[in-house]
Design an enzyme around this catalytic site. Structure first.
Site, PDB file in Angstrom:
ATOM      1  N   LYS A  77      49.516   7.076  89.996  1.00  0.00           N
ATOM      2  CA  LYS A  77      50.558   7.991  89.848  1.00  0.00           C
ATOM      3  C   LYS A  77      49.920   8.994  88.989  1.00  0.00           C
ATOM      4  O   LYS A  77      50.455  10.183  89.228  1.00  0.00           O
ATOM      5  CB  LYS A  77      51.806   7.113  89.354  1.00  0.00           C
ATOM      6  N   ASN A  78      49.347   8.735  87.910  1.00  0.00           N
ATOM      7  CA  ASN A  78      48.826   9.883  87.057  1.00  0.00           C
ATOM      8  C   ASN A  78      47.999  10.870  87.610  1.00  0.00           C
ATOM      9  O   ASN A  78      47.946  12.239  86.994  1.00  0.00           O
ATOM     10  CB  ASN A  78      48.263   9.287  86.010  1.00  0.00           C
TER      11      ASN A  78
ATOM     12  N   CYS B 234      59.549   6.551  79.820  1.00  0.00           N
ATOM     13  CA  CYS B 234      59.602   5.569  79.219  1.00  0.00           C
ATOM     14  C   CYS B 234      60.330   5.771  77.759  1.00  0.00           C
ATOM     15  O   CYS B 234      60.488   6.672  77.201  1.00  0.00           O
ATOM     16  CB  CYS B 234      57.903   4.994  78.620  1.00  0.00           C
TER      17      CYS B 234
ATOM     18  N   ARG C   3      57.863  12.319  72.767  1.00  0.00           N
ATOM     19  CA  ARG C   3      56.534  13.021  73.472  1.00  0.00           C
ATOM     20  C   ARG C   3      57.073  14.562  73.827  1.00  0.00           C
ATOM     21  O   ARG C   3      57.685  14.790  74.733  1.00  0.00           O
ATOM     22  CB  ARG C   3      56.113  12.135  74.367  1.00  0.00           C
TER      23      ARG C   3
ATOM     24  N   ASP D 184      46.792   3.812  77.557  1.00  0.00           N
ATOM     25  CA  ASP D 184      47.921   3.216  78.495  1.00  0.00           C
ATOM     26  C   ASP D 184      47.221   1.736  78.855  1.00  0.00           C
ATOM     27  O   ASP D 184      47.526   0.958  79.532  1.00  0.00           O
ATOM     28  CB  ASP D 184      47.350   3.851  79.876  1.00  0.00           C
TER      29      ASP D 184
ATOM     30  N   ARG E  52      57.170   1.488  88.588  1.00  0.00           N
ATOM     31  CA  ARG E  52      56.971   2.849  88.405  1.00  0.00           C
ATOM     32  C   ARG E  52      55.526   3.088  88.507  1.00  0.00           C
ATOM     33  O   ARG E  52      55.006   4.185  88.783  1.00  0.00           O
ATOM     34  CB  ARG E  52      57.560   3.432  87.049  1.00  0.00           C
TER      35      ARG E  52
END
Length: 450
Positions: free
Chosen positions: A54-55, A149, A154, A337, A429
């Protein structure tokens, strides 16, 4: 190269026109209350393929706003965040259609400027990626401040400062980022910290900016390099691809291109950690080993055997791992991560370990849930001290974010008796059918529908 480009002028129109993306979960709807149930004690064995990330997918999808036309993407993961991004893009007139599972057609021919609403942006922080493309293409953007999240602040100030350096006027109005410009102009932008999201947003904005943009201390993560290569394939000249100093030569217009998404390095690392924590023997395929060298080093230091091939990695683990000192760092360092997954792994190591997260200093919401399983962890500041215990004990636990979900599943794989992980909508997700993939490795794991 992680992308394969073909200008639209050199190919025929696709046979099936893209249709509107499936509607993402409405903000008024309650999230899925599905659970994952795990019976621990099985050593994982076998082979498992990795999906796309996804990133990398989310910023590349956002970049389709820069040039109207038809795009074909492959290796696109079937994830909640991808569905949310497609729903967001549909608000801007972008249509999409999945074909053959992981192929995705995107048609931005009739794209237009619109608002990125809170109801969607709150579900996924990566929604802020539309800021740069909208501003560069239309001269105006209205994007809700992001969500995602639940751990830690952030801020998006680096995104905002980047747009301002390119000549935009940016204000926060009633929870929205409102940016305007006559024409973005190239500039030199030096990030105080290496930021994946801000680097991606500035890259996309600079693609259509007038003149040359230099980005200092740019993020070097593989997902950003994939975006850089994709932008190059659409007609932008970028010097320093994959390095911390990027020079972007803006152009008047871009053309659509096709892209194959790179493998998900975090999913790959999660399966390798699953092999290690269970004392198993697992080969992870369809991956790019160069993206995970820091993780391999720590697994070997802990006593696992790591065999690296061109597109796969095999981990053979001992009954119990040795303790480690782990500190997260920007790529090519140990990824933040993977921090939660390694905390689960080290919870049953033979000795005391420390984990320091230098990227997000309060990303430890999973600790309380690991304690419920019998782990012995103490957190002080941005460092967790993990005293390995002989075994964990199954219990009901609750996922607090995406990577915490994976950590709790790993812990459940070795816990005695049954572990029930709730709030796994976080898991959906970023992990595609993870319970099915783990079943294929011999795990006693199943999804229980609400």
């Amino acid at each position: 190269m992680s992308v394969n480009a073909r200008q639209t002028g050199t190919r025929k129109t696709v046979s099936k026109a893209p249709q509107p993306a499936p509607k993402a979960q409405d903000s008024s709807e309650a999230p899925s209350m599905d659970e994952v149930w795990i019976e621990g004690g099985k050593k994982l064995r076998g082979s498992v393929p990795v999906s796309g990330p996804k990133n990398a997918t989310l910023p590349i999808l956002s970049a389709t706003l820069l040039a109207p036309g038809i795009y074909r993407f492959s290796n696109v993961p079937d994830l909640k965040d991808v569905a949310t991004m497609l729903e967001l893009l549909s608000r801007f007139g972008v249509r999409s259609k999945r074909e053959d599972g992981h192929a995705l057609f995107v048609d931005s021919t009739h794209s237009k400027n619109a608002e990125a609403p809170y109801e969607l942006v709150k579900q996924m922080r990566a929604s802020v990626y539309v800021l740069g493309p909208l501003l560069a293409r239309f001269g105006e953007a209205r994007v809700s401040l992001p969500g995602g999240c639940a751990w830690g602040p952030r801020p998006v100030d680096l995104h905002i400062k980047g747009m301002q350096k390119l000549g935009a006027e940016v204000e926060i109005e009633h929870g929205y980022i409102v940016a305007r410009c006559d024409k973005l102009k190239g500039s030199t932008i030096s990030f105080e910290i290496s930021s994946v999201g801000a680097t991606g947003n500035v890259l996309m904005a600079a693609a259509l900016a007038e003149g040359e943009t230099v980005i200092e201390n740019a993020a070097c993560e593989p997902e950003i390099e994939a975006l850089e290569e994709f932008l190059v394939s659409t007609g932008v000249e970028i010097e320093g691809v994959g390095t911390p100093r990027l020079t972007v030569h803006g152009v008047r217009s871009l053309h659509p291109a096709d892209a194959a998404m790179i493998p998900d390095r975090i999913e790959a690392g999660t399966f390798l950690a699953a092999a290690a924590i269970t004392g198993g023997d697992v080969q992870v395929t369809n991956m790019e080993p160069a993206h995970l060298e820091a993780v391999f080093g720590k697994l070997e230091e802990a006593g696992a055997e790591v065999q690296v091939s061109e597109r796969s990695v095999r981990v053979k683990a001992p009954e119990r791992l040795r303790p480690l000192r782990v500190a997260t760092a920007p790529f090519p360092g140990f990824p933040t991560d993977m921090q939660a997954q390694f905390m689960a792994l080290l919870s049953v190591a033979d000795g005391t370990s420390t984990i320091t997260d230098t990227i997000y200093t309060d990303r430890f919401t999973h600790v309380a849930e690991l304690l419920r399983l019998g782990a012995d962890i103490r957190v002080e500041g941005n460092t967790a001290t993990v005293h390995g215990v002989p075994s964990l004990s199954g219990a009901p636990v609750m996922a607090t974010d995406l990577r915490a979900s994976a950590a709790l599943i790993l812990a459940g794989l070795v816990a005695q008796k049954e572990t029930k992980v709730s709030r796994i909508y976080h898991l959906d997700r970023g992990y595609e059918r993870i319970e099915e993939k783990l079943q294929g490795l011999g795990a006693a794991i199943r999804r229980v529908r609400a």
